[in-house]
Design a protein around this motif. Structure first.
Motif, PDB file in Angstrom:
ATOM      1  N   TRP A   1       0.833  -1.209   0.000  1.00 41.42           N
ATOM      2  CA  TRP A   1       0.000   0.000   0.000  1.00 41.42           C
ATOM      3  C   TRP A   1       0.867   1.258   0.000  1.00 41.42           C
ATOM      4  O   TRP A   1       0.539   2.243  -0.688  1.00 41.42           O
ATOM      5  CB  TRP A   1      -0.941   0.000   1.203  1.00 41.42           C
ATOM      6  CG  TRP A   1      -2.137  -0.880   1.009  1.00 41.42           C
ATOM      7  CD1 TRP A   1      -2.421  -2.049   1.643  1.00 41.42           C
ATOM      8  CD2 TRP A   1      -3.198  -0.661   0.075  1.00 41.42           C
ATOM      9  NE1 TRP A   1      -3.598  -2.576   1.173  1.00 41.42           N
ATOM     10  CE2 TRP A   1      -4.102  -1.755   0.209  1.00 41.42           C
ATOM     11  CE3 TRP A   1      -3.481   0.322  -0.861  1.00 41.42           C
ATOM     12  CZ2 TRP A   1      -5.258  -1.860  -0.563  1.00 41.42           C
ATOM     13  CZ3 TRP A   1      -4.632   0.220  -1.623  1.00 41.42           C
ATOM     14  CH2 TRP A   1      -5.510  -0.854  -1.470  1.00 41.42           C
ATOM     15  N   LEU A   2       1.966   1.231   0.733  1.00 38.06           N
ATOM     16  CA  LEU A   2       2.870   2.380   0.720  1.00 38.06           C
ATOM     17  C   LEU A   2       3.478   2.583  -0.666  1.00 38.06           C
ATOM     18  O   LEU A   2       3.605   3.715  -1.146  1.00 38.06           O
ATOM     19  CB  LEU A   2       3.972   2.188   1.760  1.00 38.06           C
ATOM     20  CG  LEU A   2       3.530   2.297   3.227  1.00 38.06           C
ATOM     21  CD1 LEU A   2       4.698   1.973   4.162  1.00 38.06           C
ATOM     22  CD2 LEU A   2       2.994   3.693   3.526  1.00 38.06           C
ATOM     23  N   ALA A   3       3.866   1.485  -1.316  1.00 40.78           N
ATOM     24  CA  ALA A   3       4.442   1.578  -2.659  1.00 40.78           C
ATOM     25  C   ALA A   3       3.433   2.116  -3.656  1.00 40.78           C
ATOM     26  O   ALA A   3       3.771   2.902  -4.556  1.00 40.78           O
ATOM     27  CB  ALA A   3       4.951   0.205  -3.106  1.00 40.78           C
ATOM     28  N   VAL A   4       2.164   1.714  -3.504  1.00 48.34           N
ATOM     29  CA  VAL A   4       1.116   2.133  -4.437  1.00 48.34           C
ATOM     30  C   VAL A   4       0.757   3.605  -4.258  1.00 48.34           C
ATOM     31  O   VAL A   4       0.574   4.339  -5.238  1.00 48.34           O
ATOM     32  CB  VAL A   4      -0.134   1.247  -4.242  1.00 48.34           C
ATOM     33  CG1 VAL A   4      -1.354   1.871  -4.902  1.00 48.34           C
ATOM     34  CG2 VAL A   4       0.115  -0.145  -4.812  1.00 48.34           C
TER      35      VAL A   4
ATOM     36  N   TYR B   1      11.357   7.233  -5.911  1.00 40.82           N
ATOM     37  CA  TYR B   1      11.693   6.040  -6.696  1.00 40.82           C
ATOM     38  C   TYR B   1      12.417   5.015  -5.815  1.00 40.82           C
ATOM     39  O   TYR B   1      12.098   3.819  -5.819  1.00 40.82           O
ATOM     40  CB  TYR B   1      12.558   6.437  -7.886  1.00 40.82           C
ATOM     41  CG  TYR B   1      13.091   5.278  -8.696  1.00 40.82           C
ATOM     42  CD1 TYR B   1      12.274   4.600  -9.590  1.00 40.82           C
ATOM     43  CD2 TYR B   1      14.418   4.874  -8.564  1.00 40.82           C
ATOM     44  CE1 TYR B   1      12.761   3.544 -10.338  1.00 40.82           C
ATOM     45  CE2 TYR B   1      14.917   3.822  -9.310  1.00 40.82           C
ATOM     46  CZ  TYR B   1      14.091   3.167 -10.202  1.00 40.82           C
ATOM     47  OH  TYR B   1      14.575   2.119 -10.935  1.00 40.82           O
ATOM     48  N   GLY B   2      13.402   5.491  -5.032  1.00 41.89           N
ATOM     49  CA  GLY B   2      14.135   4.602  -4.150  1.00 41.89           C
ATOM     50  C   GLY B   2      13.248   3.980  -3.088  1.00 41.89           C
ATOM     51  O   GLY B   2      13.359   2.782  -2.782  1.00 41.89           O
ATOM     52  N   LEU B   3      12.336   4.775  -2.525  1.00 41.55           N
ATOM     53  CA  LEU B   3      11.425   4.258  -1.513  1.00 41.55           C
ATOM     54  C   LEU B   3      10.482   3.212  -2.100  1.00 41.55           C
ATOM     55  O   LEU B   3      10.151   2.219  -1.440  1.00 41.55           O
ATOM     56  CB  LEU B   3      10.607   5.405  -0.906  1.00 41.55           C
ATOM     57  CG  LEU B   3      11.330   6.276   0.118  1.00 41.55           C
ATOM     58  CD1 LEU B   3      10.463   7.471   0.506  1.00 41.55           C
ATOM     59  CD2 LEU B   3      11.710   5.465   1.357  1.00 41.55           C
TER      60      LEU B   3
ATOM     61  N   PHE C   1      12.136  -1.888 -10.217  1.00 37.81           N
ATOM     62  CA  PHE C   1      13.084  -0.949 -10.811  1.00 37.81           C
ATOM     63  C   PHE C   1      12.537  -0.417 -12.134  1.00 37.81           C
ATOM     64  O   PHE C   1      12.841   0.709 -12.532  1.00 37.81           O
ATOM     65  CB  PHE C   1      14.440  -1.628 -11.046  1.00 37.81           C
ATOM     66  CG  PHE C   1      15.286  -1.728  -9.806  1.00 37.81           C
ATOM     67  CD1 PHE C   1      15.885  -0.593  -9.264  1.00 37.81           C
ATOM     68  CD2 PHE C   1      15.490  -2.939  -9.172  1.00 37.81           C
ATOM     69  CE1 PHE C   1      16.676  -0.672  -8.123  1.00 37.81           C
ATOM     70  CE2 PHE C   1      16.270  -3.033  -8.027  1.00 37.81           C
ATOM     71  CZ  PHE C   1      16.861  -1.902  -7.500  1.00 37.81           C
ATOM     72  N   ILE C   2      11.754  -1.230 -12.840  1.00 35.92           N
ATOM     73  CA  ILE C   2      11.142  -0.787 -14.096  1.00 35.92           C
ATOM     74  C   ILE C   2      10.000   0.177 -13.806  1.00 35.92           C
ATOM     75  O   ILE C   2       9.790   1.156 -14.527  1.00 35.92           O
ATOM     76  CB  ILE C   2      10.632  -1.992 -14.900  1.00 35.92           C
ATOM     77  CG1 ILE C   2      11.791  -2.922 -15.247  1.00 35.92           C
ATOM     78  CG2 ILE C   2       9.908  -1.541 -16.168  1.00 35.92           C
ATOM     79  CD1 ILE C   2      11.372  -4.169 -15.993  1.00 35.92           C
ATOM     80  N   GLY C   3       9.263  -0.099 -12.765  1.00 39.18           N
ATOM     81  CA  GLY C   3       8.145   0.748 -12.382  1.00 39.18           C
ATOM     82  C   GLY C   3       7.283   0.051 -11.351  1.00 39.18           C
ATOM     83  O   GLY C   3       7.155  -1.181 -11.375  1.00 39.18           O
ATOM     84  N   SER C   4       6.709   0.818 -10.454  1.00 35.64           N
ATOM     85  CA  SER C   4       5.902   0.210  -9.392  1.00 35.64           C
ATOM     86  C   SER C   4       4.702  -0.532  -9.959  1.00 35.64           C
ATOM     87  O   SER C   4       4.296  -1.574  -9.434  1.00 35.64           O
ATOM     88  CB  SER C   4       5.436   1.285  -8.408  1.00 35.64           C
ATOM     89  OG  SER C   4       4.623   2.250  -9.058  1.00 35.64           O
ATOM     90  N   LEU C   5       4.117  -0.012 -11.059  1.00 37.10           N
ATOM     91  CA  LEU C   5       2.939  -0.662 -11.625  1.00 37.10           C
ATOM     92  C   LEU C   5       3.292  -2.041 -12.182  1.00 37.10           C
ATOM     93  O   LEU C   5       2.468  -2.962 -12.117  1.00 37.10           O
ATOM     94  CB  LEU C   5       2.329   0.212 -12.722  1.00 37.10           C
ATOM     95  CG  LEU C   5       0.968  -0.248 -13.264  1.00 37.10           C
ATOM     96  CD1 LEU C   5      -0.068  -0.297 -12.145  1.00 37.10           C
ATOM     97  CD2 LEU C   5       0.491   0.663 -14.383  1.00 37.10           C
TER      98      LEU C   5
END
Length: 204
Positions: A66-69, A114-116, A143-147
């Motif tokens: 959830w934090l990443a999203v 991005y790092g987080l 690394f490519i993307g959170s999605l």
């Protein structure tokens, strides 16, 4: 067992071969004749493995996913506070793209966020392991993307739990919001720069 059965090529070494009668098994050829030794037909790698499942009620989302999203929403707040007219005027007058404090903050937030996101994906990957998910989508895809990570994770988790994590739909909503806000800023900036250019030209 004798040579009554069809034989492989005379130069064929001893080994397991498809049963000459077409039975769904393999038979041992000793280099001279067929023997009575048989074995199951080899199956594709992993086909014999049982499907991985987690106990009913096992969580499909973690705090970390959830934090990443939701993390990209942090950068939207300063964008909404950008003074577009001042940013455009500074850009026309000095050529600098950093004419507004909030725009600068939004730009500087990019790399830390991005790092987080990658870190949260790693923590989510580890948390799924503690929840007994036998198969996990690797965190390095973030690394490519959170999605990318969220979609891959959705597929793997759903196969094992039977339920689709809500985090995927939240991630899609965040992407839509981010795209809408970025598009709004771009359009407003183009309009402001055009207006500032016309004003500057009219002064000569």
């Amino acid at each position: 067992m004798t040579n009554e059965l069809a034989q492989p090529a005379s130069a064929a070494p001893a080994g397991w071969y498809p049963d000459p009668h077409g039975a769904p098994m393999r038979r041992w050829w000793d280099g001279y004749t067929w023997t009575d030794h048989v074995a199951p037909t080899e199956r594709p790698y992993g086909e014999h493995l049982p499907a991985a499942h987690v106990p009913d009620g096992t969580p499909v989302d973690t705090l970390w996913i959830w934090l990443a999203v939701l993390l990209p929403l942090v950068s939207l707040a300063p964008i909404l506070l950008v003074d577009v007219d001042q940013l455009a005027a500074t850009n026309i007058q000095t050529g600098s793209p950093f004419g507004d404090l909030w725009y600068n903050i939004a730009a500087l937030l990019g790399w830390p966020l991005y790092g987080l996101t990658v870190w949260f994906a790693y923590l989510d990957f580890a948390a799924l392991g503690r929840l007994a998910y036998g198969r996990r989508f690797h965190w390095a895809w973030s690394f490519i993307g959170s999605l990318v990570y969220v979609i891959g994770r959705f597929v793997v988790v759903r196969r094992q739990s039977g339920r689709g994590p809500a985090s995927l739909w939240a991630a899609i909503a965040v992407v839509v919001c981010s795209t809408a806000v970025s598009s709004w800023l771009f359009v407003r900036l183009v309009e402001a720069m055009f207006s500032a250019t016309m004003t500057a030209v009219g002064q000569f």
